[in-house]
Design an enzyme around this catalytic site. Structure first.
Site, PDB file in Angstrom:
ATOM      1  CD  GLU A 146       0.356  -0.062   0.182  1.00  0.00           C
ATOM      2  OE1 GLU A 146      -0.550  -0.431   0.930  1.00  0.00           O
ATOM      3  OE2 GLU A 146       0.711   1.121   0.080  1.00  0.00           O
ATOM      4  N   GLY A 175      -6.029   0.048  -1.649  1.00  0.00           N
ATOM      5  CA  GLY A 175      -6.663   1.278  -1.191  1.00  0.00           C
ATOM      6  C   GLY A 175      -5.771   2.478  -1.463  1.00  0.00           C
TER       7      GLY A 175
HETATM    8  O1  LIG Z   1      -1.470   2.950   1.373  1.00  0.00           O
HETATM    9  C1  LIG Z   1      -1.979   2.250   2.200  1.00  0.00           C
HETATM   10  C2  LIG Z   1      -1.188   1.465   3.161  1.00  0.00           C
HETATM   11  O2  LIG Z   1       0.185   1.745   3.069  1.00  0.00           O
HETATM   12  C3  LIG Z   1      -3.449   2.137   2.283  1.00  0.00           C
HETATM   13  O3  LIG Z   1      -3.930   1.668   1.075  1.00  0.00           O
HETATM   14  C4  LIG Z   1      -4.023   3.484   2.589  1.00  0.00           C
HETATM   15  O4  LIG Z   1      -3.436   3.950   3.789  1.00  0.00           O
HETATM   16  C5  LIG Z   1      -5.536   3.435   2.734  1.00  0.00           C
HETATM   17  O5  LIG Z   1      -5.859   2.724   3.870  1.00  0.00           O
HETATM   18  P1  LIG Z   1      -7.359   2.416   4.265  1.00  0.00           P
HETATM   19  O6  LIG Z   1      -7.924   1.517   3.237  1.00  0.00           O
HETATM   20  O7  LIG Z   1      -7.231   1.770   5.628  1.00  0.00           O
HETATM   21  O8  LIG Z   1      -8.096   3.734   4.355  1.00  0.00           O
END
Ligand SMILES: O=C(CO)[C@H](O)[C@H](O)COP(=O)(O)O
Length: 232
Positions: free
Chosen positions: A105, A84
């Site tokens: 990530e 995400g």
């Molecule tokens: O970078 C991230 C986690 O470190 C997530 O991908 C980002 O915060 C998006 O989160 P969500 O899918 O809950 O909206």
């Protein structure tokens, strides 16, 4: 469709890129969680993949679903990472790290031949920076690191509060790597590449949430369906 339904549809679209035999990177967050759920269904149906999770949370979720796991030590090169984002800007530049997993990530995405982003439409922005930029820092020397980030930002005309991330119980948030996160409320980052380069010169900065040149595409879901954003 709720925003959560949209996230699931974006995740479902990315799943179409997954083939048996692939080595996958699994991201973190509520959208990535949908992808892992859907992947688990495919694995139960016979799909053969091995996966590197980018967080302890995703590791436990994938393990509980019976998804075969590996590490970047055993499997240093991945075919595809799916994750995400907090913001998707021009040229598929991203802000990530809202969930606190940006370091792993980025390591996972960088090990992959391709990274696909999955998100609901609210994440697409004309300029990065409305979402506070997470910067992962070493606890030692925190004050000096914070001042250095402010100086780099000021040189680029950026200002705004740098807030040490806390948990809901008021304790300082600690990443899976044992670091802290400074959420930088810049509002707008017109030159993300210059900021990324500047932040990378600060010794106390472990990594930052600007993912530039990593994503090869994004599936973005809105009320009228899922669209694909490709490279410019
Ligand atoms: O970078 C991230 C986690 O470190 C997530 O991908 C980002 O915060 C998006 O989160 P969500 O899918 O809950 O909206």
């Amino acid at each position: 469709m709720t925003p959560d339904d949209m996230k699931r549809e974006a995740a479902r679209a990315a799943l179409a890129h997954v083939e048996s035999g692939m080595r996958l990177g699994l991201g973190h967050g509520s959208t990535a969680k949908h992808f892992v759920d859907l992947l688990g269904e495919k694995v139960r149906g016979g799909l053969e993949v091995v996966c590197v999770p980018a967080s302890e949370f995703t590791h436990d979720q994938a393990r509980d679903l019976g998804i075969p796991l590996t590490t970047l030590d055993e499997t240093p090169e991945l075919d595809l990472a799916v994750d995400g984002a907090d913001e998707i800007g021009p040229a598929l530049g991203l802000i990530k790290g809202g969930g606190g997993a940006l370091l792993r990530e980025k390591i996972v995405a960088s090990a992959a031949a391709s990274m696909l982003v999955i998100a609901d439409e609210s994440k697409v922005v004309p300029v990065l920076g409305r979402f506070p930029l997470p910067v992962e820092v070493i606890p030692f020397g925190f004050g000096a690191t914070r001042a250095a980030i402010e100086r780099i930002a000021a040189k680029l005309g950026l200002s705004g509060e740098l807030r040490l991330r806390q948990q809901s119980d008021g304790l300082v948030f600690v990443t899976d790597g044992g670091h802290h996160i400074l959420d930088c409320h810049f509002q707008q980052i017109p030159d993300p590449a210059a900021l990324a380069a500047g932040l990378s010169t600060i010794p106390g900065v472990v990594e930052h949430g600007l993912f530039l040149g990593l994503a090869k595409g994004a599936y973005v879901a809105g009320s009228s369906g899922v669209r694909f954003i490709g490279p410019a």
